[in-house]
Design a protein around this motif. Structure first.
Motif, short mmCIF file in Angstrom:
data_model
loop_
_atom_site.label_atom_id
_atom_site.label_comp_id
_atom_site.label_asym_id
_atom_site.label_seq_id
_atom_site.Cartn_x
_atom_site.Cartn_y
_atom_site.Cartn_z
N THR A 134 35.12 34.73 26.45
CA THR A 134 34.52 33.80 27.41
C THR A 134 35.46 32.63 27.62
O THR A 134 36.09 32.15 26.69
CB THR A 134 33.16 33.29 26.92
N GLY A 135 35.53 32.19 28.85
CA GLY A 135 36.40 31.07 29.18
C GLY A 135 37.82 31.49 29.51
O GLY A 135 38.58 30.70 30.03
N SER A 136 38.20 32.73 29.21
CA SER A 136 39.53 33.20 29.56
C SER A 136 39.59 33.41 31.06
O SER A 136 38.60 33.62 31.72
CB SER A 136 39.84 34.52 28.86
N THR A 137 40.79 33.38 31.59
CA THR A 137 40.95 33.62 33.01
C THR A 137 41.67 34.94 33.23
O THR A 137 42.28 35.49 32.33
CB THR A 137 41.75 32.49 33.67
N ALA A 138 41.57 35.43 34.42
CA ALA A 138 42.22 36.69 34.80
C ALA A 138 43.59 36.38 35.37
O ALA A 138 43.84 35.31 35.91
CB ALA A 138 41.38 37.43 35.81
N CYS A 139 44.48 37.36 35.26
CA CYS A 139 45.82 37.20 35.84
C CYS A 139 45.72 37.38 37.36
O CYS A 139 44.73 37.86 37.89
CB CYS A 139 46.79 38.21 35.23
N ALA A 140 46.78 36.97 38.05
CA ALA A 140 46.79 37.03 39.52
C ALA A 140 46.61 38.46 40.02
O ALA A 140 45.94 38.69 41.03
CB ALA A 140 48.09 36.44 40.04
N HIS A 141 47.18 39.43 39.32
CA HIS A 141 47.08 40.82 39.74
C HIS A 141 45.62 41.29 39.68
O HIS A 141 45.12 41.93 40.62
CB HIS A 141 47.96 41.70 38.86
N CYS A 142 44.92 40.98 38.60
CA CYS A 142 43.52 41.39 38.47
C CYS A 142 42.64 40.69 39.49
O CYS A 142 41.72 41.29 40.06
CB CYS A 142 43.01 41.11 37.05
N ILE A 143 42.91 39.42 39.75
CA ILE A 143 42.15 38.67 40.77
C ILE A 143 42.33 39.33 42.12
O ILE A 143 41.37 39.53 42.88
CB ILE A 143 42.59 37.19 40.80
N LEU A 144 43.56 39.73 42.45
CA LEU A 144 43.85 40.38 43.73
C LEU A 144 43.14 41.74 43.84
O LEU A 144 42.56 42.06 44.87
CB LEU A 144 45.35 40.57 43.90
N ILE A 145 43.15 42.52 42.77
CA ILE A 145 42.49 43.83 42.80
C ILE A 145 41.00 43.68 43.04
O ILE A 145 40.42 44.40 43.87
CB ILE A 145 42.77 44.60 41.49
N VAL A 146 40.36 42.75 42.35
CA VAL A 146 38.92 42.55 42.52
C VAL A 146 38.62 42.02 43.93
O VAL A 146 37.67 42.46 44.57
CB VAL A 146 38.34 41.62 41.43
N ARG A 147 39.46 41.12 44.41
CA ARG A 147 39.27 40.60 45.77
C ARG A 147 39.35 41.74 46.79
O ARG A 147 38.54 41.82 47.71
CB ARG A 147 40.33 39.54 46.07
N ASP A 148 40.31 42.62 46.62
CA ASP A 148 40.43 43.77 47.52
C ASP A 148 39.23 44.70 47.42
O ASP A 148 38.78 45.26 48.42
CB ASP A 148 41.71 44.56 47.23
N ASP A 149 38.69 44.86 46.21
CA ASP A 149 37.50 45.69 46.03
C ASP A 149 36.28 45.06 46.70
O ASP A 149 35.44 45.77 47.26
CB ASP A 149 37.23 45.95 44.54
N ILE A 150 36.16 43.74 46.64
CA ILE A 150 35.07 43.05 47.34
C ILE A 150 35.20 43.31 48.84
O ILE A 150 34.23 43.66 49.51
CB ILE A 150 35.08 41.54 47.04
N ASP A 151 36.42 43.16 49.36
CA ASP A 151 36.65 43.39 50.79
C ASP A 151 36.36 44.84 51.18
O ASP A 151 35.75 45.10 52.20
CB ASP A 151 38.10 43.04 51.16
#
Length: 185
Positions: free
Chosen positions: A37-54
Motif C-alpha cells: 500500500t502506498g507504492s506507486t506504479a511505473c510509467a509503463h504500467c500506468i500506460l497499460i492500464v490507461r490503454d485498457d480503460i480506453d
C-alpha cells in the motif's frame, strides 16, 4: 522496476524442472504475501492500464451503438435474436458495472465527485483519476487485472486486436504467447 506496485507483483505457483509447484521466489516485499500500500506504479504500467480503460470504454460504446436488429422472420417464433449474441449483451452489462464500480470505489476513497452515469464520462474520469493518483491505491493491482480482462474481452468482441505477430516465448518451459510489433522502435 522492483518498486512498481504492479509489475513487481509475484505470480505464485511456478513449477520447477521436476514438475513440483514451488513458491521459492517470494520475498517479504512480495505483493502476493502482502499488498504494498502506498507504492506507486511505473510509467509503463500506468500506460497499460490507461490503454485498457480506453479500450474497455471504446468497446462498450462500439457494441452498445450496434443496434441494428436482425430479422426474426426465419425462426419459429416472432422474437428477434439478440444482436451480437449473448456475449455482446453480457459484455455491455459487465463492462459498465466494472467501470462504474471502480469509479465509485475511487470516488469514495479519494472523496472526489463522481461523473454522470455515462460510460464515456466514467471512462474519461477513471483515466484521469488513474493517472493522477489511483495508481498508488491499495487495490491498484485488482483494478489493473479487471481492466485488462475487460479490455481483452472487448477487443475480442469488436474484432480489434493489438498490432504485431504472436510468437511463442523462447524461455524454457514458458509456453506463453508473446506479441511482437516490429513497426515500433
Amino acid at each position: 522496476m522492483d518498486d512498481c506496485a504492479l509489475c513487481s507483483r509475484h505470480v505464485p505457483a511456478r513449477t520447477d524442472e521436476s514438475g513440483v509447484v514451488t513458491d521459492d521466489n517470494c520475498t517479504d516485499h512480495c505483493r502476493h504475501r502482502e499488498p504494498a500500500t502506498g507504492s506507486t506504479a511505473c510509467a509503463h504500467c500506468i500506460l497499460i492500464v490507461r490503454d485498457d480503460i480506453d479500450s474497455t470504454t471504446l468497446a462498450w460504446l462500439t457494441l452498445d451503438a450496434d443496434t441494428t436488429a436482425a430479422s426474426g422472420q426465419g425462426g419459429r417464433g416472432s422474437e428477434r435474436p439478440i444482436v451480437g449474441g449473448l456475449d455482446r449483451l453480457n459484455y455491455i452489462c459487465s463492462a459498465r458495472e466494472t467501470l462504474t464500480s471502480w469509479c465509485r470505489a475511487f470516488g469514495e476513497d479519494y472523496s472526489i465527485r463522481l461523473p454522470a452515469n455515462d460510460v464515456a464520462q466514467v471512462g474519461a474520469w477513471l483515466r484521469q483519476v488513474w493517472e493522477r493518483r489511483a495508481h498508488s491505491h491499495e487495490a491498484a493491482g485488482d483494478f489493473r487485472d479487471e481492466m485488462h480482462d475487460c479490455a481483452r474481452e472487448g477487443r475480442r468482441l469488436t474484432g480489434l486486436t493489438e498490432p504485431g505477430t504472436v510468437v511463442p516465448c523462447q524461455t524454457a518451459d514458458c509456453g506463453k504467447a508473446l506479441r511482437v510489433d516490429m513497426s515500433c522502435p
